[in-house]
Design a protein around this motif. Sequence first.
Motif, PDB file in Angstrom:
ATOM      1  N   MET A   1     -17.997  -0.781 -41.590  1.00 61.03           N
ATOM      2  CA  MET A   1     -16.788   0.017 -41.702  1.00 61.03           C
ATOM      3  C   MET A   1     -15.910  -0.574 -42.796  1.00 61.03           C
TER       4      MET A   1
ATOM      5  N   TRP B   1     -12.813   8.765 -40.203  1.00 61.86           N
ATOM      6  CA  TRP B   1     -14.082   8.116 -40.540  1.00 61.86           C
ATOM      7  C   TRP B   1     -14.980   9.114 -41.247  1.00 61.86           C
TER       8      TRP B   1
ATOM      9  N   MET C   1     -13.440   4.558 -44.173  1.00 59.81           N
ATOM     10  CA  MET C   1     -12.384   4.921 -43.233  1.00 59.81           C
ATOM     11  C   MET C   1     -10.993   4.785 -43.820  1.00 59.81           C
TER      12      MET C   1
END
Length: 177
Positions: free
Chosen positions: A154, A51, A32
């Motif tokens: 992430m 993303w 991201m």
Amino acid sequence: MRRIHLAIWAMLAALAIGAPSATAHPHVWIDMTVSSVFGDEGKLTGFTHVWAFDEFYTVFQLEGFELSSGDKPSQEQLDKYAVEMTDSIAQFGYLMRIEGRDGRLDVDAGNQSARVRPDQRLELTFTVDLKQPVDATDWPVRYSVYDPDYYIEMLHEKGTGVLMTGNPPATCTMDVD
């Protein structure tokens, strides 16, 4: 022969019953980039997220599109997907927490879009706007990204994962911890 089959099944059942429980681990990986967005007066107005989903999740998601003869999804289909995706993560604060002087800041998502990148990965872009712009020179704003179940890993892209756009104050800095 039947006795061997029964023995194998008994051993498999014993292993399954005595197997240790699995610990949490990710099933989706996201690379991201997040950009803090500043308005004309130098106040923080929100964050733009980009993303890039991993290849396996991309394939899984693209299977849900009605495609003819291996075509790529239309932009209309991708944009509908982007809205559905952000709507589904709204209940989790868009997988982020933003805090200012008075605690957690309220946000709304908008400007959703998606595309299939040249490397064939699905990319979701959306903006979360702060309901009230914040003077980041008055008090530090803390931003964190998370998945409460650790289903999604992430990671900010190296070198470009955290950016400032718009008109940030000259004294404004960003740190990734």
